[in-house]
Scaffold this motif. Sequence first.
Motif, PDB file in Angstrom:
ATOM      1  N   HIS A   7       0.844  -1.195   0.000  1.00 32.50           N
ATOM      2  CA  HIS A   7       0.000   0.000   0.000  1.00 32.50           C
ATOM      3  C   HIS A   7       0.877   1.242   0.000  1.00 32.50           C
ATOM      4  O   HIS A   7       2.046   1.207   0.347  1.00 32.50           O
ATOM      5  CB  HIS A   7      -0.884   0.033   1.244  1.00 32.50           C
ATOM      6  N   GLY A   8       0.252   2.342  -0.308  1.00 35.54           N
ATOM      7  CA  GLY A   8       0.991   3.586  -0.270  1.00 35.54           C
ATOM      8  C   GLY A   8       1.435   3.946   1.121  1.00 35.54           C
ATOM      9  O   GLY A   8       2.373   4.696   1.301  1.00 35.54           O
ATOM     10  N   PHE A  33     -16.893  21.357  -8.676  1.00 41.94           N
ATOM     11  CA  PHE A  33     -15.444  21.431  -8.461  1.00 41.94           C
ATOM     12  C   PHE A  33     -15.105  21.258  -6.979  1.00 41.94           C
ATOM     13  O   PHE A  33     -14.160  20.531  -6.617  1.00 41.94           O
ATOM     14  CB  PHE A  33     -14.918  22.781  -8.965  1.00 41.94           C
ATOM     15  N   ALA A  34     -15.856  21.898  -6.089  1.00 39.29           N
ATOM     16  CA  ALA A  34     -15.582  21.829  -4.650  1.00 39.29           C
ATOM     17  C   ALA A  34     -15.772  20.408  -4.120  1.00 39.29           C
ATOM     18  O   ALA A  34     -14.930  19.882  -3.374  1.00 39.29           O
ATOM     19  CB  ALA A  34     -16.487  22.805  -3.901  1.00 39.29           C
ATOM     20  N   LEU A  35     -16.887  19.793  -4.511  1.00 38.82           N
ATOM     21  CA  LEU A  35     -17.147  18.420  -4.046  1.00 38.82           C
ATOM     22  C   LEU A  35     -16.078  17.455  -4.569  1.00 38.82           C
ATOM     23  O   LEU A  35     -15.587  16.591  -3.837  1.00 38.82           O
ATOM     24  CB  LEU A  35     -18.537  17.970  -4.497  1.00 38.82           C
ATOM     25  N   SER A  36     -15.724  17.620  -5.832  1.00 41.45           N
ATOM     26  CA  SER A  36     -14.723  16.735  -6.426  1.00 41.45           C
ATOM     27  C   SER A  36     -13.351  16.951  -5.793  1.00 41.45           C
ATOM     28  O   SER A  36     -12.556  16.003  -5.670  1.00 41.45           O
ATOM     29  CB  SER A  36     -14.641  16.966  -7.937  1.00 41.45           C
ATOM     30  N   SER A  37     -13.068  18.210  -5.415  1.00 42.30           N
ATOM     31  CA  SER A  37     -11.791  18.482  -4.749  1.00 42.30           C
ATOM     32  C   SER A  37     -11.697  17.743  -3.415  1.00 42.30           C
ATOM     33  O   SER A  37     -10.640  17.211  -3.047  1.00 42.30           O
ATOM     34  CB  SER A  37     -11.620  19.987  -4.525  1.00 42.30           C
ATOM     35  N   VAL A  38     -12.813  17.712  -2.674  1.00 44.13           N
ATOM     36  CA  VAL A  38     -12.824  16.968  -1.399  1.00 44.13           C
ATOM     37  C   VAL A  38     -12.556  15.488  -1.655  1.00 44.13           C
ATOM     38  O   VAL A  38     -11.755  14.853  -0.965  1.00 44.13           O
ATOM     39  CB  VAL A  38     -14.169  17.163  -0.674  1.00 44.13           C
ATOM     40  N   VAL A  39     -13.234  14.930  -2.671  1.00 35.12           N
ATOM     41  CA  VAL A  39     -13.036  13.507  -2.990  1.00 35.12           C
ATOM     42  C   VAL A  39     -11.596  13.254  -3.416  1.00 35.12           C
ATOM     43  O   VAL A  39     -10.966  12.275  -3.003  1.00 35.12           O
ATOM     44  CB  VAL A  39     -14.017  13.063  -4.092  1.00 35.12           C
ATOM     45  N   PHE A  40     -11.047  14.164  -4.237  1.00 32.69           N
ATOM     46  CA  PHE A  40      -9.687  13.966  -4.736  1.00 32.69           C
ATOM     47  C   PHE A  40      -8.662  14.007  -3.601  1.00 32.69           C
ATOM     48  O   PHE A  40      -7.816  13.111  -3.485  1.00 32.69           O
ATOM     49  CB  PHE A  40      -9.347  15.043  -5.779  1.00 32.69           C
ATOM     50  N   PHE A  41      -8.739  15.045  -2.762  1.00 31.35           N
ATOM     51  CA  PHE A  41      -7.717  15.194  -1.727  1.00 31.35           C
ATOM     52  C   PHE A  41      -7.954  14.261  -0.533  1.00 31.35           C
ATOM     53  O   PHE A  41      -6.992  13.722   0.035  1.00 31.35           O
ATOM     54  CB  PHE A  41      -7.645  16.657  -1.260  1.00 31.35           C
ATOM     55  N   TYR A  42      -9.220  14.069  -0.143  1.00 30.81           N
ATOM     56  CA  TYR A  42      -9.489  13.205   1.017  1.00 30.81           C
ATOM     57  C   TYR A  42      -9.448  11.727   0.624  1.00 30.81           C
ATOM     58  O   TYR A  42      -8.744  10.922   1.240  1.00 30.81           O
ATOM     59  CB  TYR A  42     -10.847  13.549   1.627  1.00 30.81           C
ATOM     60  N   GLY A  43     -10.175  11.389  -0.425  1.00 25.75           N
ATOM     61  CA  GLY A  43     -10.212   9.993  -0.848  1.00 25.75           C
ATOM     62  C   GLY A  43      -8.935   9.546  -1.532  1.00 25.75           C
ATOM     63  O   GLY A  43      -8.519   8.388  -1.409  1.00 25.75           O
ATOM     64  N   GLY A  44      -8.294  10.471  -2.272  1.00 24.59           N
ATOM     65  CA  GLY A  44      -7.089  10.088  -2.998  1.00 24.59           C
ATOM     66  C   GLY A  44      -5.807  10.266  -2.214  1.00 24.59           C
ATOM     67  O   GLY A  44      -4.722   9.926  -2.724  1.00 24.59           O
ATOM     68  N   TRP A  45      -5.915  10.774  -0.971  1.00 22.01           N
ATOM     69  CA  TRP A  45      -4.717  11.055  -0.195  1.00 22.01           C
ATOM     70  C   TRP A  45      -3.804   9.829   0.001  1.00 22.01           C
ATOM     71  O   TRP A  45      -2.585   9.935  -0.172  1.00 22.01           O
ATOM     72  CB  TRP A  45      -5.091  11.654   1.159  1.00 22.01           C
ATOM     73  N   PRO A  46      -4.324   8.643   0.364  1.00 29.10           N
ATOM     74  CA  PRO A  46      -3.432   7.481   0.526  1.00 29.10           C
ATOM     75  C   PRO A  46      -2.639   7.172  -0.739  1.00 29.10           C
ATOM     76  O   PRO A  46      -1.470   6.761  -0.664  1.00 29.10           O
ATOM     77  CB  PRO A  46      -4.392   6.335   0.870  1.00 29.10           C
ATOM     78  N   PHE A  47      -3.254   7.392  -1.899  1.00 29.77           N
ATOM     79  CA  PHE A  47      -2.568   7.094  -3.157  1.00 29.77           C
ATOM     80  C   PHE A  47      -1.510   8.160  -3.468  1.00 29.77           C
ATOM     81  O   PHE A  47      -0.436   7.851  -3.987  1.00 29.77           O
ATOM     82  CB  PHE A  47      -3.584   6.995  -4.288  1.00 29.77           C
ATOM     83  N   LEU A  48      -1.821   9.415  -3.138  1.00 23.03           N
ATOM     84  CA  LEU A  48      -0.850  10.488  -3.367  1.00 23.03           C
ATOM     85  C   LEU A  48       0.368  10.317  -2.459  1.00 23.03           C
ATOM     86  O   LEU A  48       1.505  10.543  -2.885  1.00 23.03           O
ATOM     87  CB  LEU A  48      -1.513  11.849  -3.127  1.00 23.03           C
ATOM     88  N   VAL A  49       0.120   9.910  -1.212  1.00 22.30           N
ATOM     89  CA  VAL A  49       1.236   9.641  -0.296  1.00 22.30           C
ATOM     90  C   VAL A  49       2.062   8.473  -0.827  1.00 22.30           C
ATOM     91  O   VAL A  49       3.297   8.482  -0.785  1.00 22.30           O
ATOM     92  CB  VAL A  49       0.716   9.330   1.123  1.00 22.30           C
ATOM     93  N   GLY A  50       1.362   7.476  -1.348  1.00 20.30           N
ATOM     94  CA  GLY A  50       2.060   6.321  -1.922  1.00 20.30           C
ATOM     95  C   GLY A  50       2.917   6.710  -3.111  1.00 20.30           C
ATOM     96  O   GLY A  50       4.014   6.177  -3.299  1.00 20.30           O
ATOM     97  N   LEU A  51       2.418   7.637  -3.929  1.00 18.85           N
ATOM     98  CA  LEU A  51       3.197   8.137  -5.067  1.00 18.85           C
ATOM     99  C   LEU A  51       4.510   8.745  -4.581  1.00 18.85           C
ATOM    100  O   LEU A  51       5.585   8.455  -5.130  1.00 18.85           O
ATOM    101  CB  LEU A  51       2.386   9.187  -5.828  1.00 18.85           C
ATOM    102  N   MET A  65       0.850   2.623  -6.768  1.00 21.92           N
ATOM    103  CA  MET A  65       0.437   3.933  -6.290  1.00 21.92           C
ATOM    104  C   MET A  65       0.784   5.031  -7.293  1.00 21.92           C
ATOM    105  O   MET A  65       0.052   6.011  -7.425  1.00 21.92           O
ATOM    106  CB  MET A  65       1.106   4.226  -4.937  1.00 21.92           C
ATOM    107  N   THR A  66       1.883   4.847  -8.004  1.00 19.98           N
ATOM    108  CA  THR A  66       2.262   5.817  -9.039  1.00 19.98           C
ATOM    109  C   THR A  66       1.211   5.871 -10.129  1.00 19.98           C
ATOM    110  O   THR A  66       0.779   6.959 -10.557  1.00 19.98           O
ATOM    111  CB  THR A  66       3.626   5.439  -9.641  1.00 19.98           C
ATOM    112  N   LEU A  67       0.775   4.712 -10.578  1.00 27.15           N
ATOM    113  CA  LEU A  67      -0.221   4.663 -11.656  1.00 27.15           C
ATOM    114  C   LEU A  67      -1.557   5.255 -11.220  1.00 27.15           C
ATOM    115  O   LEU A  67      -2.170   6.045 -11.947  1.00 27.15           O
ATOM    116  CB  LEU A  67      -0.411   3.218 -12.110  1.00 27.15           C
ATOM    117  N   ILE A  68      -2.019   4.856 -10.035  1.00 27.17           N
ATOM    118  CA  ILE A  68      -3.309   5.374  -9.556  1.00 27.17           C
ATOM    119  C   ILE A  68      -3.232   6.889  -9.389  1.00 27.17           C
ATOM    120  O   ILE A  68      -4.136   7.632  -9.815  1.00 27.17           O
ATOM    121  CB  ILE A  68      -3.693   4.709  -8.224  1.00 27.17           C
TER     122      ILE A  68
END
Length: 725
Positions: free
Chosen positions: A33-34, A99-117, A129-132
Amino acid sequence: MAKSSHRHHEGHAAGLGPEDRATRTEIATAARHGHTGTEEGGHAHAGGHDHAAMIADFRRRFWVCLVLTVPILALSPMIQGILGLEAALAFPGSDYVLFALSSVVFFYGGWPFLVGLAEELKSRRPGMMTLISLAITVAYVYSSAVVFGLEGEVFYWELATLIDVMLLGHWIEMRSVMGASGALEALVRLLPATTLRLTPTGETEEVPVSELKPGDRVLVRPGDKVPIDGMIVKGSSSFNESMLTGESRPVDKGEGQEAVGGSINGEGAVTIEVRKTGDQTYLSQVIEMVRQAQATRSRAQDLANRAAQWLTWIAILGGGGTLAVWLIAGAGFNFALTRMVTVMVIACPHALGLAVPLVVAVSTKLTAQNGLLIRDRAAFERARNLDVVIFDKTGTLTEGRFGVADVVPLGGRSAEEVLSWAAALESQSEHPIAQGVVRGAAERGISLKPVTDFRNLPGRGAEARIEGHDVKVVSPGYLRANNLSADDPAIGRLAEQGNTVVYVLLDGAVIGAVALADVIREESYETVRRLKELGIQSMMLTGDARAVAKTVAEKLGLADYFAEVLPNQKAEKVREVQAKGLRVAMVGDGVNDAPALVQSDLGIAVGAGTDVAIESADVVLVRSDPRDVFAILALSRATYRKMAQNLLWATGYNAVALPLAAGIGYGWDILLTPAIGAAFMSLSTVIVAINAKLLERARRLVASAEPIPAGDGQRPQPAATAAQH
């Protein structure tokens, strides 16, 4: 040759102390995992994180993002157009709300993957994690640019559903990993935190187990867990050791016997004197052995890691190539970008990264739960290719104790009568042969007569008065010294087979002979039969006389045997077999077996053996049951099959899915969206996890079956031994 003295299995593997378990209970997991570190060789580990907390974190992120995905879908122009609800759902500023709702999903939901990157780039090992992260970042940045003026179409809804599916897949996957490692972590929880220590005045005080030291005495009440390894000095009870050894039946123990930390006391209160603490305790050593086994490099895992790295670069280059090809072909940028994102998502080497580690986790759990302790995983994996198993005889194939092999009556007496006189006399002796005669009578339901005036005849036997008769049980030397004879061909044959023969005299007349031998374990017959079914030859190595070895080999149906072998010759005999091009496992339990265990392709020590033998072995059998040798080899083959199946699925899936993701089916109206690609990728991961868990169906391989009778349908008879009365 005399074997080294047997000891109980408690404390014979190498290890980890209870005081260390707070910092070393993060049993290696198979996930990549990331938020986890990755060891060289591909074995991911917890990195100090609490797996239960991480599972809860993924679950929480999934549900929050799922709730936010509903309004994102409702506000997305493409979804509105499909449903014909543009007028009903569109309102001024809706693009910015989207845009605001999607930003929350991107940063909150995608945070584990961004950390993994970030972690993968830092270690210069781009992967899943790089690919995701690249996929969701490209989707988010492009869609946000469209909201703020760039010409094109947003696909926030695909971004949100992609993150939802990825979070769900990781949540399910981590639960699978947690389940695979849960039994190992349960070993750590077997020891209680506190115990009742006896004071010099006889009072009890509750103290932490970590404060106990050798010599302390603790009170273990009925139903309590034994806090630490020790000797029972007062009381007796039965102990449930199933979580330690896999033995389902409670073990009765009394004063002078060892109790194992982590076992559950039955019906009686006992006082235990602490003998072992820290890393000397049996449970601590098991935990360390399991930890080492999971950390051992796996050749199959190395292959999977290399394939995953190649797949990562293929996905990155393939994604960029897909974007370029579609743009050159005249497709819109939005369409080409969607194809690129789908390729990168569907090619995530998640399933490939888990293909082997999950199988390793499940197989390690199975073996640890059933008293099969793997010290070297690479050797365990090689066990699938073995051709020969060489067994030590005494204490491995045999029980290491005397039993009655046969009774030859003379002068018109019956076998039961001869054994009855002998057993009554020998009941007064502590000699191993005497105890064997008494056991033989008990097994045949013969009751013992009262005995008086018992006395030993040094070097010759023993005599006593029984029901007014003078009874003697003597050696062949006594007969020769007193010019007595007992001519019978059956006695001669028994002696030729290496049996120990003693003679029974009643009032000075020889009335029969009793042949004794080392008892062949009933389980040995089934072990040899099952190994034959696997296409594996069984051989025997012993320092005993050739006649003894021949008898045991013929009764068990062994392919070959080596007799009268000195300790320094055992490894040489193993090399002789290996020189024929055969791959060899050696099973032993003594100090004299250690060189042979090291020389063999797979060294297996029975748990009742010595510390030296266990330190020399790749696998330790806690139960000292030879059938567990079959279990180890069969489980090795089953484990390899699961690894191969997972690797085949993980690579074969990408061979089919990647062209579809790139748009090869466009002419047939077959297109995969990023969300569908994520679903397929997650499904592939779940399939790999489920297939690994199916290895638990191999539990029957590691559960000892019911003993089978000897080939003639009778109870297996004892083997011969060269020992003399």
